[in-house]
Design a protein around this motif. Structure first.
Motif, short mmCIF file in Angstrom:
data_model
loop_
_atom_site.label_atom_id
_atom_site.label_comp_id
_atom_site.label_asym_id
_atom_site.label_seq_id
_atom_site.Cartn_x
_atom_site.Cartn_y
_atom_site.Cartn_z
N LYS A 1 26.42 -57.40 -41.35
CA LYS A 1 27.30 -58.01 -42.33
C LYS A 1 28.73 -58.04 -41.79
N PRO A 2 29.58 -58.94 -42.27
CA PRO A 2 30.99 -58.91 -41.85
C PRO A 2 31.60 -57.54 -42.11
N GLY A 3 32.28 -57.01 -41.13
CA GLY A 3 32.84 -55.66 -41.24
C GLY A 3 31.87 -54.57 -40.87
N GLY A 4 30.60 -54.96 -40.58
CA GLY A 4 29.59 -53.98 -40.18
C GLY A 4 29.88 -53.40 -38.81
N ARG A 5 29.34 -52.20 -38.57
CA ARG A 5 29.63 -51.48 -37.33
C ARG A 5 28.40 -51.41 -36.43
N ALA A 6 28.61 -51.74 -35.17
CA ALA A 6 27.58 -51.58 -34.15
C ALA A 6 28.00 -50.43 -33.24
N VAL A 7 27.14 -49.44 -33.08
CA VAL A 7 27.45 -48.27 -32.25
C VAL A 7 26.42 -48.20 -31.12
N ILE A 8 26.91 -48.29 -29.89
CA ILE A 8 26.05 -48.24 -28.72
C ILE A 8 26.36 -46.97 -27.94
N LEU A 9 25.36 -46.11 -27.80
CA LEU A 9 25.48 -44.88 -27.03
C LEU A 9 24.68 -45.08 -25.75
N GLU A 10 25.33 -44.91 -24.60
CA GLU A 10 24.65 -45.24 -23.35
C GLU A 10 25.18 -44.40 -22.19
N PHE A 11 24.40 -44.38 -21.12
CA PHE A 11 24.82 -43.76 -19.87
C PHE A 11 25.53 -44.81 -19.02
N PRO A 12 26.84 -44.69 -18.79
CA PRO A 12 27.51 -45.62 -17.88
C PRO A 12 27.28 -45.18 -16.44
N PRO A 13 27.57 -46.06 -15.47
CA PRO A 13 27.45 -45.63 -14.07
C PRO A 13 28.36 -44.43 -13.82
N PRO A 14 27.93 -43.47 -13.01
CA PRO A 14 28.77 -42.29 -12.72
C PRO A 14 30.11 -42.70 -12.14
N GLN A 15 31.15 -41.99 -12.56
CA GLN A 15 32.48 -42.29 -12.08
C GLN A 15 32.67 -41.81 -10.64
N LYS A 16 33.76 -42.26 -10.05
CA LYS A 16 34.09 -41.81 -8.69
C LYS A 16 34.55 -40.35 -8.75
N GLY A 17 34.52 -39.70 -7.60
CA GLY A 17 34.96 -38.32 -7.54
C GLY A 17 33.80 -37.35 -7.38
N LEU A 18 34.12 -36.08 -7.33
CA LEU A 18 33.14 -35.04 -7.08
C LEU A 18 32.08 -34.98 -8.17
N PHE A 19 32.50 -35.01 -9.45
CA PHE A 19 31.53 -34.92 -10.54
C PHE A 19 30.57 -36.11 -10.50
N GLY A 20 31.11 -37.30 -10.29
CA GLY A 20 30.27 -38.49 -10.20
C GLY A 20 29.29 -38.41 -9.05
N SER A 21 29.72 -37.86 -7.93
CA SER A 21 28.84 -37.70 -6.78
C SER A 21 27.70 -36.74 -7.10
N LEU A 22 28.02 -35.67 -7.80
CA LEU A 22 26.99 -34.71 -8.19
C LEU A 22 25.98 -35.34 -9.15
N VAL A 23 26.49 -36.15 -10.08
CA VAL A 23 25.61 -36.83 -11.04
C VAL A 23 24.69 -37.80 -10.32
N ARG A 24 25.23 -38.57 -9.37
CA ARG A 24 24.40 -39.52 -8.61
C ARG A 24 23.32 -38.79 -7.82
N PHE A 25 23.68 -37.66 -7.23
CA PHE A 25 22.68 -36.88 -6.48
C PHE A 25 21.58 -36.39 -7.42
N TYR A 26 21.99 -35.91 -8.60
CA TYR A 26 21.00 -35.43 -9.56
C TYR A 26 20.07 -36.56 -9.99
N PHE A 27 20.65 -37.73 -10.32
CA PHE A 27 19.86 -38.85 -10.78
C PHE A 27 18.89 -39.35 -9.70
N ARG A 28 19.37 -39.44 -8.49
CA ARG A 28 18.59 -40.08 -7.43
C ARG A 28 17.60 -39.13 -6.76
N THR A 29 17.86 -37.84 -6.82
CA THR A 29 17.04 -36.89 -6.07
C THR A 29 16.32 -35.89 -6.97
N VAL A 30 17.05 -35.17 -7.78
CA VAL A 30 16.48 -34.09 -8.58
C VAL A 30 15.63 -34.64 -9.72
#
Length: 240
Positions: free
Chosen positions: A151-180
């Motif tokens: 309806k007009p004024g209605g709310r759509a909420v999308i919860l999702e995994f975005p691509p891992p960000q750059k940096g150490l944390f993102g690198s760790l996440v990519r390793f976890y996703f691709r390997t572990v």
């Protein structure tokens, strides 16, 4: 059933591959979300629930509801709302129905294609989609359907995994996703391709700012916030 790995990103070949893959892991899908999110997906759902129910909607549609985790959380948070969960994988919906019966929660779970929702225009006050949007064959078409049934004024909420960000944390996440994760998923379910596809689908998903622009172009006024150092993101679109 063969162990199939769907193509990632937007592709007209995805729907049948996605249906087959999720049918094969329906009984383990909740565990998969725990593994993908490092165990914090429930806290993200609570955040998304608060955003979706902010205006106390009377009707809520949970698209790509899967095993109905989010639909059940929405109903528990706002018992007065009519909550409908829609998914095109019957095996996932059956798991969701079993959970609803066990928890004595009254929700409606229906089979439906997210790119051609079986509902009339302007049917819902709020719409949610948790960890399913990246599996759509067309993000643009999915957003158009979200916009159409709200309806007009209605709310759509999308919860999702975005691509891992750059940096150490993102690198760790990519390793976890691709390997572990593929290794753990294969041990738990025997369906290695599913646990390989899902991390790959995250890598191919639009970043939060791009998704915001896509929602704006569809007719939503949109904002988003990163969760847990960018491991997840929640977008809120209000139908203009």
């Amino acid at each position: 059933m063969k162990d199939v790995k769907p193509v990632v990103g937007e592709s007209q070949e995805k729907p049948e591959q996605i249906r087959e893959m999720f049918s094969s892991i329906a009984g383990r899908y909740d565990l998969l979300n725990r593994l993908l999110s490092l165990g914090v997906d429930q806290s993200w759902r609570k955040t998304a629930t608060q955003l979706a129910l902010q205006n106390r909607p009377a009707t809520v549609l949970d698209v790509a509801t899967g095993t109905a985790d989010f639909a059940l959380m929405l109903k528990k948070a706002l018992p007065s709302a009519r909550v409908i969960g829609s998914d095109f994988v019957p095996a996932m919906l059956e798991v969701g129905r079993q959970k609803a019966r066990q928890q004595h929660i009254d929700i409606t779970l229906e089979e439906g294609d997210a790119l051609s929702l079986p509902y009339a225009d302007q049917s819902f006050d709020a719409l949610t989609c948790a960890f399913g949007f990246r599996n759509f064959a067309s993000f643009e078409r999915g957003l158009q359907e979200f916009h159409r049934v709200l309806k007009p004024g209605g709310r759509a909420v999308i919860l999702e995994f975005p691509p891992p960000q750059k940096g150490l944390f993102g690198s760790l996440v990519r390793f976890y996703f691709r390997t572990v994760l593929p290794f753990m998923g294969s041990l738990v379910s025997g369906k290695k391709n599913a646990y390989t596809y899902l991390p790959e689908s995250i890598m191919a998903f639009p970043d939060p700012e791009k998704l915001r622009k896509m929602m704006e172009e569809t007719g939503f006024s949109t904002s988003y916030q990163a969760l847990t150092f960018g491991l997840a993101a929640v977008h809120v679109g209000v139908k203009r």
